[in-house]
Design a protein around this motif. Sequence first.
Motif, PDB file in Angstrom:
ATOM      1  N   ILE A 129      -6.320 -23.944  -0.977  1.00  0.00           N
ATOM      2  CA  ILE A 129      -6.838 -25.230  -1.437  1.00  0.00           C
ATOM      3  C   ILE A 129      -5.712 -26.214  -1.713  1.00  0.00           C
ATOM      4  CG2 ILE A 129      -8.097 -26.355  -3.331  1.00  0.00           C
ATOM      5  CD1 ILE A 129      -9.860 -23.897  -3.488  1.00  0.00           C
ATOM      6  N   VAL A 130      -4.547 -25.689  -2.130  1.00  0.00           N
ATOM      7  CA  VAL A 130      -3.392 -26.555  -2.396  1.00  0.00           C
ATOM      8  C   VAL A 130      -2.285 -26.307  -1.366  1.00  0.00           C
ATOM      9  CG1 VAL A 130      -3.838 -26.951  -4.830  1.00  0.00           C
ATOM     10  CG2 VAL A 130      -2.558 -24.906  -4.140  1.00  0.00           C
ATOM     11  N   GLN A 131      -2.689 -25.794  -0.201  1.00  0.00           N
ATOM     12  CA  GLN A 131      -1.767 -25.554   0.913  1.00  0.00           C
ATOM     13  C   GLN A 131      -0.608 -24.632   0.539  1.00  0.00           C
ATOM     14  OE1 GLN A 131      -3.014 -29.170   0.699  1.00  0.00           O
ATOM     15  NE2 GLN A 131      -4.561 -27.923   1.704  1.00  0.00           N
ATOM     16  N   GLU A 132      -0.884 -23.674  -0.339  1.00  0.00           N
ATOM     17  CA  GLU A 132       0.117 -22.685  -0.742  1.00  0.00           C
ATOM     18  C   GLU A 132      -0.436 -21.278  -0.568  1.00  0.00           C
ATOM     19  OE1 GLU A 132       3.184 -23.099  -1.557  1.00  0.00           O
ATOM     20  OE2 GLU A 132       3.322 -25.262  -1.919  1.00  0.00           O
ATOM     21  N   GLY A 133      -1.270 -21.101   0.449  1.00  0.00           N
ATOM     22  CA  GLY A 133      -1.927 -19.820   0.634  1.00  0.00           C
ATOM     23  C   GLY A 133      -1.063 -18.790   1.337  1.00  0.00           C
ATOM     24  N   ALA A 134      -1.587 -17.566   1.373  1.00  0.00           N
ATOM     25  CA  ALA A 134      -1.011 -16.480   2.167  1.00  0.00           C
ATOM     26  C   ALA A 134      -2.148 -15.962   3.037  1.00  0.00           C
ATOM     27  CB  ALA A 134      -0.461 -15.389   1.268  1.00  0.00           C
ATOM     28  N   LEU A 135      -2.010 -16.112   4.353  1.00  0.00           N
ATOM     29  CA  LEU A 135      -3.100 -15.789   5.269  1.00  0.00           C
ATOM     30  C   LEU A 135      -2.627 -14.746   6.275  1.00  0.00           C
ATOM     31  CD1 LEU A 135      -2.857 -19.186   4.941  1.00  0.00           C
ATOM     32  CD2 LEU A 135      -5.179 -18.973   5.790  1.00  0.00           C
ATOM     33  N   LEU A 136      -3.406 -13.680   6.403  1.00  0.00           N
ATOM     34  CA  LEU A 136      -3.092 -12.614   7.343  1.00  0.00           C
ATOM     35  C   LEU A 136      -4.256 -12.475   8.312  1.00  0.00           C
ATOM     36  CD1 LEU A 136      -1.150 -10.208   8.059  1.00  0.00           C
ATOM     37  CD2 LEU A 136      -2.580  -8.804   6.558  1.00  0.00           C
ATOM     38  N   PHE A 137      -3.946 -12.365   9.610  1.00  0.00           N
ATOM     39  CA  PHE A 137      -5.032 -12.217  10.574  1.00  0.00           C
ATOM     40  C   PHE A 137      -4.741 -11.079  11.549  1.00  0.00           C
ATOM     41  CE2 PHE A 137      -2.207 -15.162  12.834  1.00  0.00           C
ATOM     42  CZ  PHE A 137      -2.272 -14.721  14.160  1.00  0.00           C
ATOM     43  N   THR A 138      -5.830 -10.573  12.133  1.00  0.00           N
ATOM     44  CA  THR A 138      -5.758  -9.523  13.149  1.00  0.00           C
ATOM     45  C   THR A 138      -6.677  -9.898  14.294  1.00  0.00           C
ATOM     46  OG1 THR A 138      -5.378  -7.836  11.459  1.00  0.00           O
ATOM     47  CG2 THR A 138      -6.089  -7.075  13.613  1.00  0.00           C
ATOM     48  N   ARG A 139      -6.172  -9.801  15.508  1.00  0.00           N
ATOM     49  CA  ARG A 139      -6.973 -10.131  16.686  1.00  0.00           C
ATOM     50  C   ARG A 139      -7.810  -8.935  17.119  1.00  0.00           C
ATOM     51  NH1 ARG A 139      -3.895 -10.514  20.971  1.00  0.00           N
ATOM     52  NH2 ARG A 139      -1.928  -9.982  19.951  1.00  0.00           N
ATOM     53  N   GLY A 140      -9.033  -9.221  17.548  1.00  0.00           N
ATOM     54  CA  GLY A 140      -9.867  -8.189  18.143  1.00  0.00           C
ATOM     55  C   GLY A 140      -9.383  -7.841  19.543  1.00  0.00           C
ATOM     56  N   SER A 141     -10.019  -6.869  20.156  1.00  0.00           N
ATOM     57  CA  SER A 141      -9.556  -6.361  21.446  1.00  0.00           C
ATOM     58  C   SER A 141      -9.621  -7.392  22.565  1.00  0.00           C
ATOM     59  CB  SER A 141     -10.374  -5.129  21.836  1.00  0.00           C
ATOM     60  OG  SER A 141     -11.761  -5.441  21.906  1.00  0.00           O
ATOM     61  N   CYS A 142     -10.507  -8.390  22.430  1.00  0.00           N
ATOM     62  CA  CYS A 142     -10.650  -9.404  23.479  1.00  0.00           C
ATOM     63  C   CYS A 142      -9.984 -10.734  23.133  1.00  0.00           C
ATOM     64  CB  CYS A 142     -12.127  -9.637  23.791  1.00  0.00           C
ATOM     65  SG  CYS A 142     -12.966  -8.184  24.469  1.00  0.00           S
ATOM     66  N   ALA A 143      -9.369 -10.803  21.973  1.00  0.00           N
ATOM     67  CA  ALA A 143      -8.677 -12.034  21.577  1.00  0.00           C
ATOM     68  C   ALA A 143      -7.257 -12.015  22.136  1.00  0.00           C
ATOM     69  CB  ALA A 143      -8.647 -12.167  20.062  1.00  0.00           C
ATOM     70  N   LYS A 144      -6.911 -13.057  22.850  1.00  0.00           N
ATOM     71  CA  LYS A 144      -5.611 -13.123  23.518  1.00  0.00           C
ATOM     72  C   LYS A 144      -4.514 -13.552  22.535  1.00  0.00           C
ATOM     73  CE  LYS A 144      -7.960 -14.724  27.726  1.00  0.00           C
ATOM     74  NZ  LYS A 144      -9.286 -14.848  27.069  1.00  0.00           N
ATOM     75  N   PRO A 145      -3.265 -13.245  22.883  1.00  0.00           N
ATOM     76  CA  PRO A 145      -2.157 -13.746  22.058  1.00  0.00           C
ATOM     77  C   PRO A 145      -2.217 -15.255  21.858  1.00  0.00           C
ATOM     78  CG  PRO A 145      -1.343 -12.096  23.593  1.00  0.00           C
ATOM     79  CD  PRO A 145      -2.784 -12.345  23.958  1.00  0.00           C
ATOM     80  N   ALA A 146      -2.671 -15.972  22.899  1.00  0.00           N
ATOM     81  CA  ALA A 146      -2.780 -17.433  22.799  1.00  0.00           C
ATOM     82  C   ALA A 146      -3.810 -17.841  21.743  1.00  0.00           C
ATOM     83  CB  ALA A 146      -3.158 -18.042  24.147  1.00  0.00           C
TER      84      ALA A 146
END
Length: 247
Positions: A129-146
């Motif tokens: 909300i104050v642009q000081e977050g920590a965000l972690l993501f994981t791609r599924g099997s069909c999600a490309k690096p792009a």
Amino acid sequence: MDPETDAHLRIGFIGAGNMAFGIAKGIISGNVLPANIKVSAPSKRNFGRFQEIGIAGTNSNVELVCGSDIVFVAVKPHLVREVLNGISPYITDRHIVVSVAAGVTLETLQELLPENTSVIRLMPNLPCIVQEGALLFTRGSCAKPADGALLRSLLQHCGLVEEGPEAWLDIHTGLSGSGVAFGAGRVLRDSGKHPAQLRSEVCTPGGTTIYGLHTLEQGGVRASTMSAVESATERARQLGQKSTTRK
């Protein structure tokens, strides 16, 4: 990513809660125009703050999906199945679906969506909300690096964004997602809200944060903290008295 690419993306948020709002605020701090973002929810009561920053609301998830390239599913975990079943017929190969629902695995998400859908699990936290977050993501099997690079580009103004294995996401939820409720100083300062209100906003009933807080209370963290402050204060008084009695 090319900033021009970001600028022309159409982005939808299913769910109008705090996480959706925090991420949306971060995204429009970049190159995406508020007019290219839409939020959907059953009720209009949470649309006000979105509308204040130029984001339109709708009560139709289908309308939102059909007008979006990236769809953030930002609803409570127990609602994910119902939501995905409703939008699945309208998901095409152009869509990237990003889930921020705690505990809902990529396997489950991919089962509920059409085959070959680009799916990403994202775990943000309240300081987005104050642009000081920590965000972690994981791609599924069909999600490309792009697709991952595009998401990272969109979220760069929300805070630190990293990609990692799915096994890390629940750890991140407990430590960084819920943990900030145990001392989110800047959010508290900038929001102007009472600490109890801030805590209630991140404590979804039956969610991860309230369970963590319950454990802290069982361990007597509040009493221990108060005792520690009292002890330190008394010791400071003692040292002060000693310094004034010396010649």
